[in-house]
Design a protein around this motif. Sequence first.
Motif, PDB file in Angstrom:
ATOM      1  N   ARG A  34     -12.898 -28.723  13.082  1.00 48.48           N
ATOM      2  CA  ARG A  34     -12.516 -30.106  12.765  1.00 48.48           C
ATOM      3  C   ARG A  34     -12.708 -31.017  13.972  1.00 48.48           C
ATOM      4  N   MET A  35     -12.383 -30.482  15.159  1.00 47.36           N
ATOM      5  CA  MET A  35     -12.565 -31.282  16.380  1.00 47.36           C
ATOM      6  C   MET A  35     -14.032 -31.586  16.617  1.00 47.36           C
ATOM      7  N   GLU A  36     -14.880 -30.591  16.376  1.00 48.71           N
ATOM      8  CA  GLU A  36     -16.307 -30.781  16.637  1.00 48.71           C
ATOM      9  C   GLU A  36     -16.921 -31.790  15.693  1.00 48.71           C
ATOM     10  N   GLU A  37     -16.370 -31.896  14.512  1.00 42.09           N
ATOM     11  CA  GLU A  37     -16.921 -32.873  13.573  1.00 42.09           C
ATOM     12  C   GLU A  37     -16.278 -34.243  13.728  1.00 42.09           C
ATOM     13  N   GLU A  38     -15.448 -34.369  14.750  1.00 38.63           N
ATOM     14  CA  GLU A  38     -14.820 -35.640  15.084  1.00 38.63           C
ATOM     15  C   GLU A  38     -14.044 -36.244  13.919  1.00 38.63           C
ATOM     16  N   ARG A  39     -13.453 -35.356  13.120  1.00 38.63           N
ATOM     17  CA  ARG A  39     -12.597 -35.864  12.052  1.00 38.63           C
ATOM     18  C   ARG A  39     -11.158 -35.470  12.344  1.00 38.63           C
ATOM     19  N   PHE A  40     -10.896 -35.286  13.630  1.00 38.68           N
ATOM     20  CA  PHE A  40      -9.618 -34.724  14.018  1.00 38.68           C
ATOM     21  C   PHE A  40      -8.590 -35.839  14.163  1.00 38.68           C
ATOM     22  N   PRO A  41      -7.519 -35.792  13.388  1.00 36.47           N
ATOM     23  CA  PRO A  41      -6.530 -36.872  13.495  1.00 36.47           C
ATOM     24  C   PRO A  41      -5.706 -36.739  14.775  1.00 36.47           C
ATOM     25  N   LEU A  42      -5.659 -37.774  15.569  1.00 27.02           N
ATOM     26  CA  LEU A  42      -4.869 -37.763  16.801  1.00 27.02           C
ATOM     27  C   LEU A  42      -3.823 -38.858  16.714  1.00 27.02           C
ATOM     28  N   ASP A  43      -2.644 -38.516  17.167  1.00 29.21           N
ATOM     29  CA  ASP A  43      -1.545 -39.465  17.150  1.00 29.21           C
ATOM     30  C   ASP A  43      -1.482 -40.123  18.528  1.00 29.21           C
ATOM     31  N   LEU A  44      -2.360 -41.074  18.790  1.00 25.00           N
ATOM     32  CA  LEU A  44      -2.466 -41.619  20.147  1.00 25.00           C
ATOM     33  C   LEU A  44      -1.296 -42.548  20.471  1.00 25.00           C
ATOM     34  N   GLU A  45      -0.753 -42.361  21.669  1.00 27.11           N
ATOM     35  CA  GLU A  45       0.343 -43.213  22.138  1.00 27.11           C
ATOM     36  C   GLU A  45       0.301 -43.209  23.660  1.00 27.11           C
ATOM     37  N   LEU A  46       1.223 -43.951  24.276  1.00 25.31           N
ATOM     38  CA  LEU A  46       1.293 -43.930  25.742  1.00 25.31           C
ATOM     39  C   LEU A  46       2.153 -42.732  26.142  1.00 25.31           C
ATOM     40  N   VAL A  47       1.557 -41.864  26.978  1.00 29.29           N
ATOM     41  CA  VAL A  47       2.223 -40.600  27.285  1.00 29.29           C
ATOM     42  C   VAL A  47       2.421 -40.468  28.795  1.00 29.29           C
ATOM     43  N   HIS A  48       3.609 -39.951  29.183  1.00 28.29           N
ATOM     44  CA  HIS A  48       3.848 -39.621  30.596  1.00 28.29           C
ATOM     45  C   HIS A  48       3.405 -38.190  30.806  1.00 28.29           C
ATOM     46  N   ILE A  49       2.383 -38.028  31.601  1.00 27.13           N
ATOM     47  CA  ILE A  49       1.783 -36.705  31.751  1.00 27.13           C
ATOM     48  C   ILE A  49       2.757 -35.714  32.410  1.00 27.13           C
ATOM     49  N   GLY A  50       3.638 -36.203  33.276  1.00 27.53           N
ATOM     50  CA  GLY A  50       4.615 -35.341  33.962  1.00 27.53           C
ATOM     51  C   GLY A  50       5.523 -34.619  32.970  1.00 27.53           C
ATOM     52  N   ASP A  51       5.994 -35.353  31.943  1.00 33.22           N
ATOM     53  CA  ASP A  51       6.868 -34.742  30.924  1.00 33.22           C
ATOM     54  C   ASP A  51       6.147 -33.617  30.205  1.00 33.22           C
ATOM     55  N   VAL A  52       4.895 -33.877  29.872  1.00 35.28           N
ATOM     56  CA  VAL A  52       4.121 -32.908  29.098  1.00 35.28           C
ATOM     57  C   VAL A  52       3.910 -31.626  29.896  1.00 35.28           C
ATOM     58  N   THR A  53       3.551 -31.758  31.178  1.00 36.09           N
ATOM     59  CA  THR A  53       3.308 -30.552  31.989  1.00 36.09           C
ATOM     60  C   THR A  53       4.604 -29.757  32.143  1.00 36.09           C
ATOM     61  N   LYS A  54       5.717 -30.474  32.254  1.00 30.84           N
ATOM     62  CA  LYS A  54       7.003 -29.784  32.395  1.00 30.84           C
ATOM     63  C   LYS A  54       7.296 -28.942  31.143  1.00 30.84           C
ATOM     64  N   ARG A  55       7.077 -29.538  30.000  1.00 28.23           N
ATOM     65  CA  ARG A  55       7.340 -28.816  28.736  1.00 28.23           C
ATOM     66  C   ARG A  55       6.458 -27.582  28.633  1.00 28.23           C
TER      67      ARG A  55
END
Length: 444
Positions: A279-300
């Motif tokens: 699905r990603m390769e066919e670029e039909r991949f739904p993404l929930d784009l928002e403003l993200v703090h990368i520090g929080d994500v790496t911690k999780r």
Amino acid sequence: MILFLIVLLPLGYVMVQIFTNYNEVHLYDETDEMASQYATLLAVIDDPDIELLVESMDRGETARKMVIIDQNGNVVEDSGIRGFHPSEHAALQGKAGRFTDPNDHQEYIYAGEQVQGDDIGEVIIFSPSDLMDQSAIQVQQALLLSGVGALLLAFGFTFIASREFSTPLQEMERAANQMARGDLDVEVPVKTKDELGSLSHSMNELARELKRYRGNRQAFFSDVSHELRTPLSYVQGYCDALKKELYQDETERQQFVDIIHEEAHRMNRLIHDLFELSRMEEERFPLDLELVHIGDVTKRATAKLATEAKKKNNTIKVDMEGKFPTIVADSFRLEQIFTNLLQNAVSYTENGHVWIEGSLKDGNIEVKISDTGRGIATEDLPYIFERFYRAEKSRSRDFGGTGLGLAIVKQLTELQYGSIQVESVPGKGTTFTLRFPEAKEGDE
Ligand SMILES: Nc1ncnc2c1ncn2[C@@H]1O[C@H](COP(=O)(O)OP(=O)(O)OP(=O)(O)O)[C@@H](O)[C@H]1O
Ligand SMILES: [Mg+2]
């Protein structure tokens, strides 16, 4: 061509008409002028001189003719004009008009003028209409010639233009038919830089893209069937063993069941990953784009792998000091990138360190995921992002890998406007570097 004819024919006709009219008016004026000049002359000269004048005209020294009539309207002198009856013509056409000599069918334009005096009534000058026709014919010929020239030119242009248009179109049609039949080795020549050229270019792009797609699909199916064959044969083998009760004791039986369970689980994961990747390769991949703090994500992500790291006696550390600007991403998918990379780092490292480091570099947030594990051989490095690629195939399978992790990471990173690079020293460790552009104003 029809358009040209529609424009040219009426235009030519109107021009000939205008010119002929102009010529006729001009000749009338000239004749009239002459008539009044002769009228003035005739008023002052004597009879013998008049005869001489008329005679000289008759001898054909000039193409023009003259008729002199008396007060009663009878012809007294004429220079070669016969059959002209002033009473009839004057009554019909007034002082000026057209007259055709019944003897030699010569056409004339005539104009009469009153002569001041006792004997002579009127002098009429005849100009042969040839005088006018001659130049009218010349104009007609010129017009005809230029008309034919324009027509030929138009024909040539139409021919060249239609060929210029139709040849590439025909080539494209042939290419499209060829593609429809499944032959994707087409190359339409791109000759011009106009719309046709860009259409040809697009056709070539389409063929290339289809070819790539078909190649991908074939590789994909062969990879999938190859990858499924191993766990399936395990499942089948151990099922057989269970069915035929080929185990020594209960512990071994349990072992067989565990293997079957594990392989089934692996197939399940493989299919899930494959589905996501395609699905990603066919670029039909739904993404929930928002403003993200990368520090929080790496911690999780790090928290999730803490137990596993401990199991392999690895320390795991996050160094995301300082405040980082937000990025535009899907936080769940971003976390998936980090978990995959950390999972690899932890899996392929024993008794070592795994750490995440963040920094800001000209508008990009750079995150490095490093380990002190066994590293990746230089010859494998260019391929590790390809799906199903595993360095040291036999051994990686023991780590439970399907070889899809990094392919998914790369797709997800690029879908979220980032990039990924890898450096590795075999035996020393590996570093994956992720770069994401920081969110700009108005991105929310
Ligand atoms: N940090 C690392 N250290 C050493 N080798 C690595 C590391 N990361 C990846 N590799 C090598 O790259 C290969 C591809 O990694 P990838 O994550 O795509 O697949 P996998 O880990 O084998 O399977 P999956 O992640 O799908 O379960 C791995 O098989 C491994 O050989
Ligand atoms: Mg992996």
